[in-house]
Structures are given as structure tokens and as C-alpha cells.
Design a protein around this motif. Sequence first.
Motif, PDB file in Angstrom:
ATOM      1  N   SER A  55       0.843  -1.197   0.000  1.00 55.22           N
ATOM      2  CA  SER A  55       0.000   0.000   0.000  1.00 55.22           C
ATOM      3  C   SER A  55       0.878   1.247   0.000  1.00 55.22           C
ATOM      4  N   GLN A  56       0.269   2.403  -0.147  1.00 57.84           N
ATOM      5  CA  GLN A  56       1.034   3.642  -0.236  1.00 57.84           C
ATOM      6  C   GLN A  56       1.861   3.899   1.020  1.00 57.84           C
ATOM      7  N   ASN A  57       1.385   3.430   2.162  1.00 51.27           N
ATOM      8  CA  ASN A  57       2.107   3.620   3.423  1.00 51.27           C
ATOM      9  C   ASN A  57       2.908   2.396   3.827  1.00 51.27           C
ATOM     10  N   GLY A  58       2.931   1.367   2.981  1.00 51.69           N
ATOM     11  CA  GLY A  58       3.655   0.143   3.305  1.00 51.69           C
ATOM     12  C   GLY A  58       5.145   0.255   3.084  1.00 51.69           C
ATOM     13  N   TRP A  59       5.865  -0.814   3.455  1.00 49.69           N
ATOM     14  CA  TRP A  59       7.319  -0.807   3.348  1.00 49.69           C
ATOM     15  C   TRP A  59       7.776  -0.618   1.909  1.00 49.69           C
ATOM     16  N   VAL A  60       7.184  -1.388   1.019  1.00 47.79           N
ATOM     17  CA  VAL A  60       7.576  -1.312  -0.390  1.00 47.79           C
ATOM     18  C   VAL A  60       6.777  -0.247  -1.131  1.00 47.79           C
ATOM     19  N   GLY A  61       5.501  -0.135  -0.822  1.00 52.33           N
ATOM     20  CA  GLY A  61       4.660   0.837  -1.513  1.00 52.33           C
ATOM     21  C   GLY A  61       5.118   2.265  -1.324  1.00 52.33           C
ATOM     22  N   SER A  62       5.614   2.585  -0.126  1.00 54.79           N
ATOM     23  CA  SER A  62       6.094   3.946   0.129  1.00 54.79           C
ATOM     24  C   SER A  62       7.332   4.272  -0.697  1.00 54.79           C
ATOM     25  N   LEU A  63       8.119   3.258  -1.049  1.00 54.15           N
ATOM     26  CA  LEU A  63       9.294   3.484  -1.887  1.00 54.15           C
ATOM     27  C   LEU A  63       8.926   3.628  -3.357  1.00 54.15           C
ATOM     28  N   LEU A  64       7.862   2.943  -3.780  1.00 52.17           N
ATOM     29  CA  LEU A  64       7.448   3.005  -5.179  1.00 52.17           C
ATOM     30  C   LEU A  64       6.560   4.210  -5.477  1.00 52.17           C
ATOM     31  N   GLU A  65       5.897   4.737  -4.459  1.00 53.60           N
ATOM     32  CA  GLU A  65       4.975   5.847  -4.665  1.00 53.60           C
ATOM     33  C   GLU A  65       5.646   7.079  -5.279  1.00 53.60           C
ATOM     34  N   PRO A  66       6.843   7.506  -4.822  1.00 55.02           N
ATOM     35  CA  PRO A  66       7.491   8.676  -5.446  1.00 55.02           C
ATOM     36  C   PRO A  66       7.810   8.463  -6.918  1.00 55.02           C
ATOM     37  N   MET A  67       7.955   7.197  -7.352  1.00 52.71           N
ATOM     38  CA  MET A  67       8.243   6.912  -8.761  1.00 52.71           C
ATOM     39  C   MET A  67       6.973   6.779  -9.598  1.00 52.71           C
ATOM     40  N   GLY A  68       5.839   7.000  -8.974  1.00 52.15           N
ATOM     41  CA  GLY A  68       4.570   6.921  -9.697  1.00 52.15           C
ATOM     42  C   GLY A  68       4.064   5.516  -9.899  1.00 52.15           C
ATOM     43  N   ILE A  69       4.594   4.560  -9.149  1.00 54.54           N
ATOM     44  CA  ILE A  69       4.183   3.155  -9.276  1.00 54.54           C
ATOM     45  C   ILE A  69       3.253   2.821  -8.114  1.00 54.54           C
ATOM     46  N   LYS A  70       2.045   2.442  -8.439  1.00 58.08           N
ATOM     47  CA  LYS A  70       1.052   2.079  -7.437  1.00 58.08           C
ATOM     48  C   LYS A  70       0.659   0.627  -7.651  1.00 58.08           C
ATOM     49  N   ILE A  71       0.761  -0.163  -6.602  1.00 59.30           N
ATOM     50  CA  ILE A  71       0.475  -1.598  -6.713  1.00 59.30           C
ATOM     51  C   ILE A  71      -0.837  -1.948  -6.038  1.00 59.30           C
ATOM     52  N   ALA A  72      -0.981  -1.603  -4.768  1.00 59.25           N
ATOM     53  CA  ALA A  72      -2.215  -1.927  -4.054  1.00 59.25           C
ATOM     54  C   ALA A  72      -3.397  -1.187  -4.667  1.00 59.25           C
ATOM     55  N   PHE A  73      -4.522  -1.867  -4.740  1.00 53.58           N
ATOM     56  CA  PHE A  73      -5.779  -1.324  -5.264  1.00 53.58           C
ATOM     57  C   PHE A  73      -5.690  -1.011  -6.760  1.00 53.58           C
ATOM     58  N   THR A  74      -4.906  -1.800  -7.456  1.00 51.78           N
ATOM     59  CA  THR A  74      -4.794  -1.713  -8.911  1.00 51.78           C
ATOM     60  C   THR A  74      -4.753  -3.136  -9.477  1.00 51.78           C
ATOM     61  N   LEU A  83      -2.425  -4.365 -11.069  1.00 56.23           N
ATOM     62  CA  LEU A  83      -1.074  -4.864 -10.800  1.00 56.23           C
ATOM     63  C   LEU A  83      -1.003  -5.561  -9.447  1.00 56.23           C
ATOM     64  N   GLY A  84      -1.715  -5.018  -8.471  1.00 58.68           N
ATOM     65  CA  GLY A  84      -1.761  -5.665  -7.159  1.00 58.68           C
ATOM     66  C   GLY A  84      -2.471  -7.001  -7.211  1.00 58.68           C
ATOM     67  N   ILE A  85      -3.540  -7.092  -8.015  1.00 58.38           N
ATOM     68  CA  ILE A  85      -4.236  -8.371  -8.186  1.00 58.38           C
ATOM     69  C   ILE A  85      -3.295  -9.405  -8.792  1.00 58.38           C
ATOM     70  N   MET A  86      -2.545  -8.989  -9.817  1.00 59.16           N
ATOM     71  CA  MET A  86      -1.602  -9.902 -10.456  1.00 59.16           C
ATOM     72  C   MET A  86      -0.517 -10.350  -9.480  1.00 59.16           C
ATOM     73  N   LEU A  87      -0.106  -9.441  -8.600  1.00 60.44           N
ATOM     74  CA  LEU A  87       0.895  -9.784  -7.585  1.00 60.44           C
ATOM     75  C   LEU A  87       0.362 -10.856  -6.642  1.00 60.44           C
ATOM     76  N   ALA A  88      -0.872 -10.698  -6.199  1.00 58.63           N
ATOM     77  CA  ALA A  88      -1.469 -11.691  -5.292  1.00 58.63           C
ATOM     78  C   ALA A  88      -1.619 -13.041  -5.983  1.00 58.63           C
ATOM     79  N   LEU A  89      -2.031 -13.037  -7.250  1.00 59.47           N
ATOM     80  CA  LEU A  89      -2.193 -14.289  -7.982  1.00 59.47           C
ATOM     81  C   LEU A  89      -0.849 -14.951  -8.261  1.00 59.47           C
ATOM     82  N   THR A  90       0.174 -14.145  -8.454  1.00 59.27           N
ATOM     83  CA  THR A  90       1.516 -14.704  -8.625  1.00 59.27           C
ATOM     84  C   THR A  90       1.987 -15.366  -7.341  1.00 59.27           C
ATOM     85  N   PHE A  91       1.676 -14.758  -6.217  1.00 58.10           N
ATOM     86  CA  PHE A  91       2.072 -15.300  -4.921  1.00 58.10           C
ATOM     87  C   PHE A  91       1.460 -16.670  -4.670  1.00 58.10           C
TER      88      PHE A  91
END
Length: 278
Positions: A121-140, A142-150
Motif C-alpha cells: 500500500s502507499q504507506n507500506g514498506w515497499v509501496g512507500s518506496l514506489l509511490e514517489p516513482m509513480g508506481i502504485k500496486i495496491a488497489f490496482t 497490478l496488485g491483483i496480479m501480484l497476489a495471484l503470482t504469490f
Amino acid sequence: MAKSLKKRSIIPGFGLSMGFTVTYLSLIVLFPLSAIFINTSGMGWEQFWQTVTDPRVVASYKISFGTALGAAFINTVFGFIVAWVLVRYTFPGRRFLDALVDLPFALPTAVAGIALTTIYSQNGWVGSLLEPMGIKIAFTPLGIMLALTFIGIPFVVRTVQPVIEELEKEVEEAAVSLGAKRWRTFRKVIFPELLPPLLTGFTLAFARAVGEYGSVVFISGNMPMKTEIAPLLIMTKLEQYDYAGATAIALVMLVISFLMLLVINYLQWRTNRHTTTA
């Protein structure tokens, strides 16, 4: 006098075993699936078509099958790499890494969804690092694909791993000694043997991803037309006591999944036939 000899099975009990198999599969698979067709038949064709072609429903189909295919492709590539490393290399912690592959099997999917949402998420460990680069994973998507990959990675690794263990290194060494480079050796010697299990792993990962619910509902955000998956829409219909609408959506998912798996199984058959005759 000619006598007709009946060829008997070495292991007795074929009739009883076959009867048990057919009965078991009918109770567990055929009857529940037939209930979908029976419940849907109560709808008129116009109502059925209106339900399954609703823009919200069509969008959920695209998200479910699109992310499932993407996750299955990712798992096929990286699952092969993980299996290759676990088999061909010896390093400290290899047994721990091998056991870690099975963790998505044992972990409840809801726990996986909560953990992935917390991290990405935007406040998460990884999400907070990706947010400044314009990459959003949670609630997109891309996040669904990440969960299915897991949740799908173990299917590919455990399918390919035994085949890699049975590959004879002498054949690879012979190809190299005859002047074949590494890429040619992989393409001509190794890959043809691994293609059938890779297709099997892809099929299992895709089938698991299409019906995934627990881990996706947390990280997707469940936004209609954007991140809402078909299984969630089915649950919504059931909560509204719209059983006919839920089974109509499920029927379309069943037919599409069956056709896609049929194509994949045909490719597996062609690949196995080509490998056997080669």
C-alpha cells in the motif's frame, strides 16, 4: 476348438475401483457443475444475456482472466528459474528456500491478501518506496496480479522440479563437447524436455488464479469497472439473493475456463507427442 481368452488385469478389482472413481467424481465434480446449468436454465435467454453482458460483469471478466493469465506467465518464467536453482545448485539455505516455496499452499489466502496489502500500500514498506516513482500496486490490477503470482508459484515449481532432477547432465555435456553453445544446448536439449511440465504448471497456476478470492479482495480495493473480480461479483449476487444472476456469471466463467484449459491441454498433447516421436 478355439478358445477365446480374456485378458485379465494383473491387479484385480478394476470394476470396483472404476465404479468408486466414477461415483466419487460425479458427487464431487459433475453434480455441482451440473447444478450451475440447471439453475441458469431457469432464466430466460434475454435475462441471461443481459446479466452476463452487463458492463460491470464484462469488466470483471477482463480483470479476472487478464490478471490470471499474466500471473500464470510470470510464474512459468520465474517458477522455472527457481526450480532450476533448487535442483542444479548447492548453497547454504537451499532446503529452507525449497520449503519456503510451499508456504502459499499452507498460508490462508486472506492472510496473504492482508500481508501483501500492508506491504504494497502507499504507506507500506515497499509501496512507500514506489509511490514517489509513480508506481502504485495496491488497489490496482497490478496488485491483483501480484497476489495471484504469490499463490500460484508453487504449482509451477513443484511441477517442473522433478523433471529437472531426472534430466541427464551427460546429454548436456555431450552437446557442449560437440560444439553447441549454452543457448543452443538449452533450446535444443533442455527446453523440449521441460516444455510439457511448464505447460502443466502454467495450466495449474492459471486455474488456481481464475478462482482466487481471499487474497485478491484485500489488495484489489474492489472498485467496480476497475479492480472488481468476477468471483467477488458472484458473492455480491449471492448476498443479494440473486442466485440466478450468480450462476449465470459462474456459467460464463466455467465455459471460458474450460475452453482455455482445453486449448492448453491440446498444446500439451501435441508437445508430448512431438517429444515422444523425436
